[in-house]
Each structure stands twice: as structure tokens, then as C-alpha cells.
Enzyme design. Structure first.
Site, PDB file in Angstrom:
ATOM      1  N   MET A 104      -8.279   8.706  -0.540  1.00 55.10           N
ATOM      2  CA  MET A 104      -8.988   8.629   0.961  1.00 55.10           C
ATOM      3  C   MET A 104      -9.975  10.286   0.534  1.00 55.10           C
ATOM      4  O   MET A 104      -8.947  11.121   0.144  1.00 55.10           O
ATOM      5  CB  MET A 104      -8.502   8.507   2.735  1.00 55.10           C
ATOM      6  CG  MET A 104      -7.560   7.142   2.249  1.00 55.10           C
ATOM      7  SD  MET A 104      -7.242   7.211   4.290  1.00 55.10           S
ATOM      8  CE  MET A 104      -7.023   5.212   4.447  1.00 55.10           C
ATOM      9  N   SER A 136       1.254  -0.917   0.095  1.00 56.86           N
ATOM     10  CA  SER A 136       0.265  -0.080  -0.431  1.00 56.86           C
ATOM     11  C   SER A 136       1.043   1.542   0.000  1.00 56.86           C
ATOM     12  O   SER A 136       1.283   0.968   1.098  1.00 56.86           O
ATOM     13  CB  SER A 136      -0.671  -0.137   1.198  1.00 56.86           C
ATOM     14  OG  SER A 136      -2.277   1.678   1.414  1.00 56.86           O
ATOM     15  N   ASP A 176      -6.892  -6.039   3.793  1.00 52.86           N
ATOM     16  CA  ASP A 176      -6.671  -5.001   3.647  1.00 52.86           C
ATOM     17  C   ASP A 176      -6.745  -4.645   5.290  1.00 52.86           C
ATOM     18  O   ASP A 176      -7.610  -4.371   5.787  1.00 52.86           O
ATOM     19  CB  ASP A 176      -7.599  -3.171   2.624  1.00 52.86           C
ATOM     20  CG  ASP A 176      -6.813  -2.384   2.473  1.00 52.86           C
ATOM     21  OD1 ASP A 176      -5.645  -2.764   3.493  1.00 52.86           O
ATOM     22  OD2 ASP A 176      -7.311  -1.762   1.952  1.00 52.86           O
ATOM     23  N   HIS A 203      -7.400   1.732  -4.467  1.00 52.46           N
ATOM     24  CA  HIS A 203      -8.689   1.269  -3.093  1.00 52.46           C
ATOM     25  C   HIS A 203      -9.411   2.679  -2.941  1.00 52.46           C
ATOM     26  O   HIS A 203      -9.419   3.353  -2.418  1.00 52.46           O
ATOM     27  CB  HIS A 203      -8.557   0.483  -2.100  1.00 52.46           C
ATOM     28  CG  HIS A 203      -8.917   0.482  -1.253  1.00 52.46           C
ATOM     29  ND1 HIS A 203      -8.603  -0.010   0.408  1.00 52.46           N
ATOM     30  CD2 HIS A 203     -10.560   0.366  -0.918  1.00 52.46           C
ATOM     31  CE1 HIS A 203      -9.722   0.113   1.034  1.00 52.46           C
ATOM     32  NE2 HIS A 203     -11.125   0.746  -0.026  1.00 52.46           N
ATOM     33  N   MET A 221     -12.123  -5.717   4.367  1.00 50.05           N
ATOM     34  CA  MET A 221     -11.323  -4.864   5.135  1.00 50.05           C
ATOM     35  C   MET A 221     -11.631  -5.880   6.438  1.00 50.05           C
ATOM     36  O   MET A 221     -12.053  -5.681   7.301  1.00 50.05           O
ATOM     37  CB  MET A 221     -12.334  -3.669   5.435  1.00 50.05           C
ATOM     38  CG  MET A 221     -12.362  -2.542   4.003  1.00 50.05           C
ATOM     39  SD  MET A 221     -10.751  -2.383   4.015  1.00 50.05           S
ATOM     40  CE  MET A 221      -9.863  -1.806   5.362  1.00 50.05           C
ATOM     41  N   HIS A 248      -1.071  -1.467  -4.119  1.00 50.39           N
ATOM     42  CA  HIS A 248      -2.836  -0.736  -4.058  1.00 50.39           C
ATOM     43  C   HIS A 248      -2.490   0.625  -3.643  1.00 50.39           C
ATOM     44  O   HIS A 248      -1.615   1.151  -2.781  1.00 50.39           O
ATOM     45  CB  HIS A 248      -2.145  -1.581  -2.248  1.00 50.39           C
ATOM     46  CG  HIS A 248      -4.091  -1.390  -1.885  1.00 50.39           C
ATOM     47  ND1 HIS A 248      -5.007  -1.894  -2.527  1.00 50.39           N
ATOM     48  CD2 HIS A 248      -4.524  -0.417  -0.909  1.00 50.39           C
ATOM     49  CE1 HIS A 248      -6.422  -2.379  -1.945  1.00 50.39           C
ATOM     50  NE2 HIS A 248      -5.458  -1.148  -0.340  1.00 50.39           N
ATOM     51  N   GLY A 274      -3.483  -4.527   8.675  1.00 52.26           N
ATOM     52  CA  GLY A 274      -3.049  -5.205  10.139  1.00 52.26           C
ATOM     53  C   GLY A 274      -2.601  -6.475   9.820  1.00 52.26           C
ATOM     54  O   GLY A 274      -2.284  -7.444  10.071  1.00 52.26           O
ATOM     55  N   GLY A 312      -2.354   3.647   8.247  1.00 49.86           N
ATOM     56  CA  GLY A 312      -2.112   2.933   8.356  1.00 49.86           C
ATOM     57  C   GLY A 312      -1.995   1.966   9.176  1.00 49.86           C
ATOM     58  O   GLY A 312      -1.697   2.787  10.208  1.00 49.86           O
ATOM     59  N   SER A 321       2.218  -1.191   6.430  1.00 51.03           N
ATOM     60  CA  SER A 321       3.504  -0.401   7.114  1.00 51.03           C
ATOM     61  C   SER A 321       4.698  -1.706   6.769  1.00 51.03           C
ATOM     62  O   SER A 321       5.844  -1.755   7.280  1.00 51.03           O
ATOM     63  CB  SER A 321       3.178  -0.263   8.460  1.00 51.03           C
ATOM     64  OG  SER A 321       2.062  -0.995   8.917  1.00 51.03           O
ATOM     65  N   MET A 336     -11.781   5.042  -0.928  1.00 46.97           N
ATOM     66  CA  MET A 336     -12.497   5.404   0.484  1.00 46.97           C
ATOM     67  C   MET A 336     -13.058   6.420   0.208  1.00 46.97           C
ATOM     68  O   MET A 336     -12.736   7.444   0.911  1.00 46.97           O
ATOM     69  CB  MET A 336     -11.612   5.190   1.344  1.00 46.97           C
ATOM     70  CG  MET A 336     -11.328   3.463   1.916  1.00 46.97           C
ATOM     71  SD  MET A 336      -9.535   3.516   2.629  1.00 46.97           S
ATOM     72  CE  MET A 336      -8.679   4.044   1.488  1.00 46.97           C
ATOM     73  N   ASP A 396      -4.252   3.782  -2.104  1.00 48.18           N
ATOM     74  CA  ASP A 396      -5.308   4.282  -1.019  1.00 48.18           C
ATOM     75  C   ASP A 396      -5.588   5.465  -1.270  1.00 48.18           C
ATOM     76  O   ASP A 396      -5.098   6.024  -1.160  1.00 48.18           O
ATOM     77  CB  ASP A 396      -5.301   3.477   0.184  1.00 48.18           C
ATOM     78  CG  ASP A 396      -4.975   2.185   0.915  1.00 48.18           C
ATOM     79  OD1 ASP A 396      -6.068   1.602   0.689  1.00 48.18           O
ATOM     80  OD2 ASP A 396      -4.342   2.281   1.585  1.00 48.18           O
TER      81      ASP A 396
HETATM   82  C1  DX5 Z   1      -6.611   1.025   5.176  1.00 47.63           C
HETATM   83  C2  DX5 Z   1      -5.682   1.107   4.054  1.00 47.63           C
HETATM   84  C3  DX5 Z   1      -4.353   0.060   4.237  1.00 47.63           C
HETATM   85  C4  DX5 Z   1      -4.525  -0.232   4.475  1.00 47.63           C
HETATM   86  C5  DX5 Z   1      -2.924  -1.279   5.660  1.00 47.63           C
HETATM   87  O1  DX5 Z   1      -8.073   2.082   5.667  1.00 47.63           O
HETATM   88  O2  DX5 Z   1      -6.518   0.868   3.417  1.00 47.63           O
HETATM   89  O3  DX5 Z   1      -4.888  -0.032   2.733  1.00 47.63           O
HETATM   90  O4  DX5 Z   1      -2.730   1.598   4.359  1.00 47.63           O
HETATM   91  O5  DX5 Z   1      -2.233  -0.494   6.066  1.00 47.63           O
HETATM   92  P1  DX5 Z   1      -1.346  -1.703   6.526  1.00 47.63           P
HETATM   93  O6  DX5 Z   1      -1.193  -3.199   6.683  1.00 47.63           O
HETATM   94  O7  DX5 Z   1      -0.656  -0.860   7.414  1.00 47.63           O
HETATM   95  O8  DX5 Z   1      -2.623  -1.664   7.584  1.00 47.63           O
HETATM   96 ZN    ZN Z   2      -6.476  -0.086   1.426  1.00 45.98          ZN
END
Ligand code: DX5
Ligand code: ZN
Length: 222
Positions: free
Chosen positions: A37, A8, A175, A66, A137, A33, A177, A144, A198, A68, A35
Site C-alpha cells: 500500500m 495476508s 480479499d 497485491h 476485492m 499474500h 473480510g 485488514g 485477521s 495497491m 499487501d
Molecule cells: C485489504 C487487504 C487485505 C486485508 C485482508 O486492503 O488487501 O489483504 O489484509 O484482511 P482481512 O482478512 O483481515 O480482511
Molecule cells: Zn490484499
């Protein structure tokens, strides 16, 4: 089954974005990936089409975008133009999920549907043939580095059972953790596309990607 690692961009150090993307690419990351937002659907703002278009130059790997964001249907073309290969919308953000999936495909992209942890699987049951991927999710979207929510394992298992029962090849993406400590459990439950932010971009990127891909190769050989 084909296993995919999709690091990501949310966890990139944007002062070194090109270099870090190349490192993940060369170490064997399958997709990237992305993200997006909007500060409305989720309590955080990341980046949009102009930044994606610029990062597109750093790698030839598919961009797994993705969204959001609220009203994603209005921006599909902008993300396709920016270089998206697969676009995933949240079921919670659209009134006409069937229509949006069709319009993503008509725009020349693969289409995915994302579900927040609390959203039931029944929301996507009718569109499993139409969608290329369901994104489960495993954290509440927005940031992240959060902790994987354990009840999501049951959701992954249930979706895998439905997809197999119906003889479909819909991808199951998770996606949030994912890390070295739970990757095996995640694949065991039935996910085949893993997003990691991460756990890829913090520390040694090459070593992190290799770790995930080694486990995936082991599962692929089963
Ligand atoms: C959460 C994002 C994820 C996030 C994952 O809102 O959609 O893609 O960046 O990050 P990690 O792998 O650090 O949980
Ligand atoms: Zn994502």
C-alpha cells in the site's frame, strides 16, 4: 477445482513475522499474500520490496503480491527481484492494463488484476485469457479486519459463470473480510483463492489455517 489459502502478511505481528509465517506455512497455507500500500491509491502505507525480500527467507511458498499502488508498472521489476511469484495490479491504477499484464509475464511472473468492490466486471472481460487471476476485492482496500461487502457474492458468481462459459482456468481470488463464518458461502459462490489476514494471524495460526484448509478440502472432494 484447486482451492488456495493465501494468508495476508498485513495481519502479521512484525516483531514475530518469521515465526508466524512458518506457522502458517507448516499448517498448510498454500501461498502468502503480500499487501503493498502506497498511501495514495489507498489510505494506508504498508511495506515495499526490501521488506518483502527479507520475508522471502521465511518460507518457500509462492508470494502472491497485491499492489495497491499508483503507477504499478514502474515497479514491476523491483517486486520480481524481491521474490514475487504472482503480481496483481488494480485495474483502477493503470491506463494500459493489457500492456501491464504482458510486462508482468515477460518479467517471469504470473499476473492478476484486482477490482475494487464498485468496479464492474466488464473492466476485465477482455483480458480474462491473459490474466492468471482476477482478484475481487470484498472490502474497500486499505485495512485488514473489515467486514465482507455482501453484494460481492453476485460479482463472484457472475465471474465464475463467465470463466466457466469460456472454458478458462483463470483463478478467482477474494480479499477482505473472509472468516470462519462465511468461507463456505465464498467458495459456494465460485471463488477458489481466498485471502485471509485477521482470520489467520489473530489467535491460533495453526488452528485457523487448518479450519480453512479442511473446508477447502471438503469442496475439492465434491
Ligand atoms: C485489504 C487487504 C487485505 C486485508 C485482508 O486492503 O488487501 O489483504 O489484509 O484482511 P482481512 O482478512 O483481515 O480482511
Ligand atoms: Zn490484499
Amino acid at each position: 477445482m484447486k482451492y488456495i489459502l493465501s494468508p495476508s502478511f498485513l495481519s502479521l505481528d512484525f516483531t514475530r513475522a518469521g515465526e508466524q509465517i512458518k506457522a502458517a506455512d507448516e499448517a498448510g497455507a498454500d501461498w502468502m499474500h503480500v499487501d503493498v500500500m502506497d498511501g495514495a491509491f489507498v489510505p494506508n502505507i504498508s511495506f515495499g520490496p526490501p521488506v518483502i525480500k527479507s520475508l522471502r527467507k521465511a518460507t518457500d511458498k509462492p508470494f502472491d503480491v497485491h499492489l495497491m499502488i499508483e503507477n504499478p508498472d514502474r515497479l514491476i521489476d523491483a517486486f520480481v527481484d524481491a521474490g514475487a511469484n504472482r503480481i496483481t495490479v488494480h485495474a483502477e491504477t493503470v491506463y494500459h492494463l493489457d500492456r501491464v499484464l504482458h510486462s508482468i509475464k515477460e518479467a517471469g511472473c504470473e499476473a492478476g488484476v484486482a477490482l475494487n468492490p464498485a468496479t464492474p466486471l466488464s473492466t476485465v472481460e477482455n483480458v480474462l485469457d491473459l490474466a492468471d487471476m482476477v482478484l475481487i476485492m470484498t472490502v474497500n482496500p486499505g485495512y485488514g479486519g473489515q467486514k465482507f461487502i455482501p453484494y460481492c457474492y453476485d460479482k463472484i458468481r457472475a465471474l465464475r459463470a463467465t470463466i466457466d462459459e469460456r472454458g478458462l482456468d483463470t483463478d478467482i481470488q477474494i480479499d477482505g473480510g473472509a472468516g470462519r463464518g462465511n468461507i463456505r458461502e465464498i467458495l459456494e459462490a465460485g471463488a477458489n483463492v481466498v485471502v485471509a489476514g485477521s482470520a489467520v494471524f489473530n489467535g491460533d495460526i495453526e488452528d485457523n489455517v487448518r479450519f480453512f484448509k479442511d473446508v477447502m478440502n471438503e469442496f475439492e472432494g465434491r
